[in-house]
Design an enzyme around this catalytic site. Structure first.
Site, PDB file in Angstrom:
ATOM      1  N   SER A   1      -2.921  -7.654   3.019  1.00  0.00           N
ATOM      2  CA  SER A   1      -3.183  -7.523   4.463  1.00  0.00           C
ATOM      3  C   SER A   1      -3.478  -8.884   5.068  1.00  0.00           C
ATOM      4  O   SER A   1      -3.039  -9.198   6.181  1.00  0.00           O
ATOM      5  CB  SER A   1      -4.377  -6.591   4.693  1.00  0.00           C
ATOM      6  OG  SER A   1      -4.106  -5.319   4.176  1.00  0.00           O
TER       7      SER A   1
ATOM      8  N   HIS B   1       0.840  -1.207   0.000  1.00  0.00           N
ATOM      9  CA  HIS B   1       0.000   0.000   0.000  1.00  0.00           C
ATOM     10  C   HIS B   1       0.875   1.258   0.000  1.00  0.00           C
ATOM     11  O   HIS B   1       0.619   2.203  -0.740  1.00  0.00           O
ATOM     12  CB  HIS B   1      -0.878   0.061   1.268  1.00  0.00           C
ATOM     13  CG  HIS B   1      -1.946  -0.971   1.379  1.00  0.00           C
ATOM     14  ND1 HIS B   1      -2.053  -1.827   2.456  1.00  0.00           N
ATOM     15  CD2 HIS B   1      -3.007  -1.279   0.580  1.00  0.00           C
ATOM     16  CE1 HIS B   1      -3.112  -2.603   2.318  1.00  0.00           C
ATOM     17  NE2 HIS B   1      -3.710  -2.301   1.179  1.00  0.00           N
TER      18      HIS B   1
ATOM     19  N   LYS C   1     -17.621  -5.939   6.661  1.00  0.00           N
ATOM     20  CA  LYS C   1     -16.393  -6.662   6.274  1.00  0.00           C
ATOM     21  C   LYS C   1     -15.702  -7.333   7.456  1.00  0.00           C
ATOM     22  O   LYS C   1     -14.756  -8.080   7.264  1.00  0.00           O
ATOM     23  CB  LYS C   1     -15.415  -5.702   5.587  1.00  0.00           C
ATOM     24  CG  LYS C   1     -15.544  -5.715   4.076  1.00  0.00           C
ATOM     25  CD  LYS C   1     -14.265  -5.274   3.409  1.00  0.00           C
ATOM     26  CE  LYS C   1     -14.166  -5.832   2.006  1.00  0.00           C
ATOM     27  NZ  LYS C   1     -12.934  -5.407   1.355  1.00  0.00           N
TER      28      LYS C   1
ATOM     29  N   ARG D   1      -2.400  -5.992  -8.276  1.00  0.00           N
ATOM     30  CA  ARG D   1      -1.335  -6.971  -8.102  1.00  0.00           C
ATOM     31  C   ARG D   1      -1.367  -7.995  -9.230  1.00  0.00           C
ATOM     32  O   ARG D   1      -0.479  -8.081 -10.035  1.00  0.00           O
ATOM     33  CB  ARG D   1      -1.461  -7.678  -6.750  1.00  0.00           C
ATOM     34  CG  ARG D   1      -0.946  -6.860  -5.593  1.00  0.00           C
ATOM     35  CD  ARG D   1      -1.507  -7.317  -4.293  1.00  0.00           C
ATOM     36  NE  ARG D   1      -2.951  -7.141  -4.258  1.00  0.00           N
ATOM     37  CZ  ARG D   1      -3.687  -7.295  -3.187  1.00  0.00           C
ATOM     38  NH1 ARG D   1      -3.130  -7.675  -2.068  1.00  0.00           N
ATOM     39  NH2 ARG D   1      -4.980  -7.083  -3.242  1.00  0.00           N
TER      40      ARG D   1
HETATM   41  P1  ADP Z   1     -10.083  -3.347  -0.181  1.00  0.00           P
HETATM   42  O1  ADP Z   1     -10.776  -4.113   0.910  1.00  0.00           O
HETATM   43  O2  ADP Z   1     -10.821  -2.109  -0.577  1.00  0.00           O
HETATM   44  O3  ADP Z   1      -9.650  -4.154  -1.366  1.00  0.00           O
HETATM   45  P2  ADP Z   1      -7.282  -3.278   0.622  1.00  0.00           P
HETATM   46  O4  ADP Z   1      -6.708  -2.548   1.794  1.00  0.00           O
HETATM   47  O5  ADP Z   1      -7.162  -4.753   0.607  1.00  0.00           O
HETATM   48  O6  ADP Z   1      -8.775  -2.767   0.519  1.00  0.00           O
HETATM   49  O7  ADP Z   1      -6.604  -2.720  -0.708  1.00  0.00           O
HETATM   50  C1  ADP Z   1      -6.692  -1.369  -1.082  1.00  0.00           C
HETATM   51  C2  ADP Z   1      -6.101  -1.213  -2.476  1.00  0.00           C
HETATM   52  O8  ADP Z   1      -4.692  -1.463  -2.421  1.00  0.00           O
HETATM   53  C3  ADP Z   1      -6.662  -2.178  -3.507  1.00  0.00           C
HETATM   54  O9  ADP Z   1      -6.757  -1.501  -4.740  1.00  0.00           O
HETATM   55  C4  ADP Z   1      -5.628  -3.267  -3.563  1.00  0.00           C
HETATM   56  O10 ADP Z   1      -5.619  -3.920  -4.808  1.00  0.00           O
HETATM   57  C5  ADP Z   1      -4.357  -2.451  -3.367  1.00  0.00           C
HETATM   58  N1  ADP Z   1      -3.258  -3.249  -2.828  1.00  0.00           N
HETATM   59  C6  ADP Z   1      -3.256  -4.060  -1.752  1.00  0.00           C
HETATM   60  N2  ADP Z   1      -2.042  -4.644  -1.579  1.00  0.00           N
HETATM   61  C7  ADP Z   1      -1.252  -4.184  -2.585  1.00  0.00           C
HETATM   62  C8  ADP Z   1       0.103  -4.419  -2.991  1.00  0.00           C
HETATM   63  N3  ADP Z   1       0.893  -5.284  -2.331  1.00  0.00           N
HETATM   64  N4  ADP Z   1       0.557  -3.775  -4.085  1.00  0.00           N
HETATM   65  C9  ADP Z   1      -0.249  -2.934  -4.763  1.00  0.00           C
HETATM   66  N5  ADP Z   1      -1.530  -2.672  -4.452  1.00  0.00           N
HETATM   67  C10 ADP Z   1      -2.023  -3.284  -3.384  1.00  0.00           C
END
Ligand code: ADP
Length: 163
Positions: free
Chosen positions: A130, A19, A43, A92
């Site tokens: 996460s 992130h 969620k 990803r």
């Molecule tokens: P959500 O529940 O809205 O998907 P996340 O916190 O899991 O929230 O992810 C937020 C954003 O960050 C999403 O667009 C996800 O694809 C992106 N994301 C999560 N991990 C990574 C990573 N390792 N590299 C790039 N983008 C990421």
């Protein structure tokens, strides 16, 4: 010209270096990047909204042009409230694409002025999520390099046997 504001929404449960990498790169493209922590009880997040926001705040401290906020309800309503028209999401793998494609289209339908920008993950973080971070922490694995220090500390408090 008005400031270019982008909103990076997500669960951030917890924020990872994946992130953070997207946030840092987004600051080169936009005047202001708002990291918007979704407060969506359906969620069932592992960390409360306050804990998630605290970890994001500590992790982005010192990054110019980055602010942290939280929102409930529809993302497009939040965007309108703060006067933003751009959503940033990270990609990803192909598995992210299908979901992101659907969300971008529904958001555009709900708010025609909103556009979504997708940033490709950096190669060192393409496998970081996460949920995998929470799982490794619970099993006592080493997460150095994968999460910011504030998250490492929080995970240690929750799982004291992690190295
Ligand atoms: P959500 O529940 O809205 O998907 P996340 O916190 O899991 O929230 O992810 C937020 C954003 O960050 C999403 O667009 C996800 O694809 C992106 N994301 C999560 N991990 C990574 C990573 N390792 N590299 C790039 N983008 C990421």
């Amino acid at each position: 010209m008005s400031a270019r504001i982008a909103v990076y929404p997500g669960s951030f449960d917890p924020i990872t270096n994946g992130h953070l990498n997207i946030i840092e790169r987004a600051t080169c493209l936009f005047d202001q990047v708002v990291v918007a922590v979704a407060n969506n009880s359906a969620k069932r997040p592992a960390f409360s909204a306050d804990e998630r926001m605290d970890m994001v705040r500590a992790s982005v401290a010192g990054l110019p042009g980055v602010s942290v906020d939280s929102f409930e309800g529809l993302l497009v309503d939040y965007l309108r409230r703060i006067g933003a028209k751009v959503v940033i999401r990270g990609l990803r793998a192909m598995s992210d694409f299908e979901y992101e494609f659907q969300i971008a289209h529904i958001n555009r339908r709900l708010a025609g002025e909103v556009d979504s920008i997708f940033m490709m993950t950096s190669e060192e973080y393409f496998y970081v999520s996460s949920s995998i971070v929470r799982e490794v922490a619970a099993l006592g694995g080493n997460l150095s390099g994968l999460v910011p220090p504030a998250v490492m500390q929080k995970l240690h408090e929750r799982h004291p046997r992690a190295p």
